[in-house]
Design a protein around this motif. Structure first.
Motif, short mmCIF file in Angstrom:
data_model
loop_
_atom_site.label_atom_id
_atom_site.label_comp_id
_atom_site.label_asym_id
_atom_site.label_seq_id
_atom_site.Cartn_x
_atom_site.Cartn_y
_atom_site.Cartn_z
N ALA A 7 0.65 -1.03 -0.04
CA ALA A 7 -0.07 -0.19 0.02
C ALA A 7 0.88 1.36 0.05
O ALA A 7 0.55 2.25 -0.82
CB ALA A 7 -0.82 0.13 1.24
N ALA A 8 1.94 1.34 0.78
CA ALA A 8 2.78 2.44 0.80
C ALA A 8 3.65 2.52 -0.61
O ALA A 8 3.78 3.98 -1.09
CB ALA A 8 4.03 2.37 1.95
N MET A 9 3.97 1.50 -1.20
CA MET A 9 4.69 1.51 -2.38
C MET A 9 3.70 2.02 -3.48
O MET A 9 4.02 2.89 -4.33
CB MET A 9 5.35 0.38 -2.61
N ASP A 10 2.12 1.57 -3.48
CA ASP A 10 1.40 2.22 -4.34
C ASP A 10 1.22 3.57 -4.07
O ASP A 10 0.73 3.99 -5.41
CB ASP A 10 0.07 1.47 -4.15
N LEU A 11 1.03 3.96 -2.98
CA LEU A 11 0.71 5.48 -2.86
C LEU A 11 2.16 6.25 -3.36
O LEU A 11 1.75 7.28 -3.84
CB LEU A 11 0.72 5.84 -1.28
N ARG A 19 3.70 0.93 -10.32
CA ARG A 19 3.10 -0.12 -9.32
C ARG A 19 3.50 -1.41 -9.69
O ARG A 19 3.70 -2.33 -8.68
CB ARG A 19 1.39 0.29 -9.30
N GLU A 20 3.23 -1.99 -10.79
CA GLU A 20 3.46 -3.24 -11.22
C GLU A 20 4.91 -3.70 -10.84
O GLU A 20 5.40 -4.75 -10.58
CB GLU A 20 3.03 -3.61 -12.58
N ARG A 21 5.74 -2.85 -11.27
CA ARG A 21 7.26 -2.96 -11.01
C ARG A 21 7.55 -3.20 -9.67
O ARG A 21 8.34 -3.94 -9.16
CB ARG A 21 8.16 -1.89 -11.62
N ASN A 22 7.07 -2.41 -8.74
CA ASN A 22 7.02 -2.24 -7.51
C ASN A 22 6.52 -3.59 -6.88
O ASN A 22 7.27 -4.14 -6.08
CB ASN A 22 6.46 -1.21 -6.69
N ARG A 23 5.36 -3.83 -7.05
CA ARG A 23 4.94 -5.29 -6.93
C ARG A 23 5.57 -6.51 -7.26
O ARG A 23 5.78 -7.45 -6.47
CB ARG A 23 3.29 -5.55 -7.43
N ALA A 24 6.16 -6.42 -8.38
CA ALA A 24 7.17 -7.49 -8.86
C ALA A 24 8.35 -7.63 -8.08
O ALA A 24 8.77 -8.62 -7.42
CB ALA A 24 7.46 -7.41 -10.28
N ARG A 25 8.83 -6.56 -7.43
CA ARG A 25 10.15 -6.31 -6.68
C ARG A 25 9.78 -6.93 -5.36
O ARG A 25 10.49 -7.55 -4.65
CB ARG A 25 10.60 -4.92 -6.75
N LEU A 26 8.71 -6.44 -4.75
CA LEU A 26 8.20 -6.98 -3.38
C LEU A 26 8.02 -8.24 -3.09
O LEU A 26 8.33 -8.92 -2.32
CB LEU A 26 6.88 -6.06 -3.03
#
Length: 76
Positions: A7-11, A19-26
């Motif tokens: 959620a913090a990364m999405d904001l 957002r997709e790159r962040n989710r893949a990294r997470l």
């Protein structure tokens, strides 16, 4: 905790692609560090003490415990 991090990364993301790159990294598996060494059957290889070392340590612990139970402290 992952949901809060996501959620913090999405904001902080500026667009859907970020957002997709962040989710893949997470959710990506850990990188480097060698990981778990695999033994036969794909299970993690055994690590730690040999059985003889464990038995020796347990015998020492039992002897020390016995001395403390009798009121003698071997470190004095």
């Amino acid at each position: 905790m992952l949901a809060a991090a996501e959620a913090a990364m999405d904001l902080a993301a500026s667009d859907d692609a970020e957002r997709e790159r962040n989710r893949a990294r997470l959710y990506a598996p850990p990188v480097g560090g060698g990981g778990a060494v695999r033994g036969r059957g794909g299970r993690p290889a055994a690590r730690g003490m040999a059985m003889a070392d464990v038995q020796t340590l347990m015998a020492q612990l039992a002897a020390e415990d016995s001395q403390h139970a009798r009121g003698r402290n071997p470190s004095r």
